[in-house]
Design an enzyme around this catalytic site. Structure first.
Site, short mmCIF file in Angstrom:
data_model
loop_
_atom_site.label_atom_id
_atom_site.label_comp_id
_atom_site.label_asym_id
_atom_site.label_seq_id
_atom_site.Cartn_x
_atom_site.Cartn_y
_atom_site.Cartn_z
CD1 TRP A 101 -2.33 -2.10 1.80
CD2 TRP A 101 -3.03 -1.12 -0.10
NE1 TRP A 101 -3.38 -2.84 1.30
CE2 TRP A 101 -3.83 -2.26 0.14
CE3 TRP A 101 -3.28 -0.35 -1.24
CZ2 TRP A 101 -4.87 -2.65 -0.73
CZ3 TRP A 101 -4.32 -0.73 -2.09
CH2 TRP A 101 -5.09 -1.86 -1.83
CG ASP A 173 -3.28 4.02 4.17
OD1 ASP A 173 -4.32 3.79 4.81
OD2 ASP A 173 -2.98 3.43 3.11
CE LYS A 197 -8.66 -2.92 4.14
NZ LYS A 197 -7.80 -2.13 3.27
C1 LIG Z 1 -7.26 -1.67 2.14
C2 LIG Z 1 -6.17 -0.66 2.18
C3 LIG Z 1 -6.06 0.34 1.19
C4 LIG Z 1 -6.97 0.42 0.00
O1 LIG Z 1 -8.21 0.84 0.38
P1 LIG Z 1 -9.36 1.10 -0.71
O2 LIG Z 1 -10.43 1.66 0.14
O3 LIG Z 1 -9.66 -0.22 -1.33
O4 LIG Z 1 -8.84 2.07 -1.71
C5 LIG Z 1 -5.04 1.28 1.33
N1 LIG Z 1 -4.19 1.23 2.36
C6 LIG Z 1 -4.27 0.29 3.31
C7 LIG Z 1 -3.28 0.29 4.43
C8 LIG Z 1 -5.25 -0.68 3.24
O5 LIG Z 1 -5.32 -1.64 4.19
#
Ligand SMILES: *Cc1c(COP(=O)(O)O)cnc(C)c1O
Length: 372
Positions: A101, A173, A197
């Protein structure tokens, strides 16, 4: 119906009481005679939902007044572009590369014109099995931000200490570990997270941003402009109303449980049980450096591809869903988000013991992902 445990990394398991509440309210929301799915986003009912969602999140994370909470779309992935577009034009932006990511965040930032992207540190040399240390002296204090991925969903690492960045805003993030353990929001300039999540269903992205970081540009498309989104309280266009409604219910559920400190205790217990089972096993192993192990996403391997495949197949047949590791790393991965029940961890450990007994076999000393 047989019991299923859903170890999905996202969209992930939701609290059962929340789903029951949704079912109960689905056809007639609070005597409106309409489903929550049908409500106008300008109606008093929905205004109450979105303001409650924001209030609950502010309480749970102790978000100070000088931070805005935005409910956006486009996933965490759109933030990979929105963030440099809004904050880093004609500036330097630092990134710490700790996994798939982070890599995507870096590559999207590089596509934004006039942003000078620099990788501050990386753990790619060891297949992202640890969190690299950062020397604050190497950070140019005029940079727009330092971007980290607090929890690496695919690799299974987490920052135990936040990096010191001086006066440069720290941006995170936090998609896969927001609300799993306390964070001091004041230490960040921006926090963003896809909801699917730990917050709710897919379709919603939460952005928490300090006031002084909003309004850095007047040439950005409206939908991508933090200022326009903030000025309109996330109602510039039609927001993902049902996802926000569900997020509100999840946040209420979390508050009733005792908030973030209470869920942290439970999360640590679930993770500790599974790591202990892995470390004590003669078959399974964790490729992750102990100090940097995630409590949300726990990858494990046997060191033998065929045995991993057999485990995944038998586990699924036994009701353990979505345990297969991400396609980029193989093996297994148990995602133990806030809503994942501890019974599922006990049952998985039992299942691992039985499998190990049946298969026999020893773990190899070769501690790395099987297909690297
Ligand atoms: C799942 C995830 C993403 C992507 O998220 P989307 O909502 O599918 O764009 C980005 N960064 C992390 C750390 C993630 O776990």
């Amino acid at each position: 119906m047989k019991t299923i445990y859903n170890f999905s990394a996202g969209p992930a398991v939701l609290p059962k009481p929340v789903l029951e509440k949704v079912q109960e309210e689905l056809l007639n929301y609070r005597n409106s005679g309409m489903s929550v799915l049908e409500l106008s986003h300008r109606s008093p009912w929905f205004e109450d939902i979105i303001s409650q969602a924001e209030k609950r999140l502010r309480e749970l994370m102790d978000i100070p007044e000088n931070y805005q909470v935005l409910f956006l779309q486009g996933g965490a992935s759109l933030q990979f572009s929105m963030l440099p577009l809004n904050l880093a034009k004609n500036q330097k932006a630092y990134y710490v590369n700790t996994g798939s990511w982070s890599k995507k965040a870096i590559s999207e930032a590089k596509k934004i014109a006039d942003v000078q992207v620099e990788t501050l540190a990386s753990s790619e040399d060891e297949h992202f099995t640890y969190i690299p240390k950062i020397d604050p002296a190497t950070i140019d204090q005029d940079a727009a931000y330092v971007h980290i991925t607090t929890n690496n969903t695919i690799e299974g690492t987490v920052y135990t200490d936040l990096p010191e960045t001086g006066k440069v805003p720290l941006v995170a993030d936090m998609s896969s570990n927001i609300l799993s353990a306390p964070y001091d929001v004041r230490k960040f300039g921006v926090i963003y997270a896809g909801a699917q999540k730990n917050i709710g269903p897919a379709g919603l992205t939460v952005v928490i941003i300090r006031d002084d970081l909003i309004n850095r540009s007047d040439t950005i498309s409206a939908m991508l402009d933090y200022k326009i989104q903030a000025d309109n309280h996330s109602l510039y266009n039609t927001p993902p109303t049902f996802s926000i409604y569900l997020a509100k219910l999840v946040l209420e559920w979390l508050q009733e449980l005792g908030g973030v400190p209470a869920i942290e205790q439970l999360n640590r217990k679930k993770a500790r049980l599974l790591y202990e089972a892995i470390d004590q096993s003669d078959l399974f192993q964790s490729p992750i450096r102990i100090a940097d192990r995630s409590i949300m996403n726990i990858p494990f391997i046997t060191g033998n591809k065929e045995v991993d495949a057999q485990f995944n197949k038998e586990a699924q047949a036994a009701g353990f869903e979505n345990l297969k590791g991400h396609r980029s790393v193989g093996g297994m991965r148990a995602s133990l988000y806030n809503a994942f029940p501890i019974e599922g961890v006990y049952d998985l450990i039992d299942f691992m013991h039985k499998f190990e007994k049946n298969v026999g076999g020893k773990k190899t000393n070769d501690i790395h992902y099987q297909n690297i």
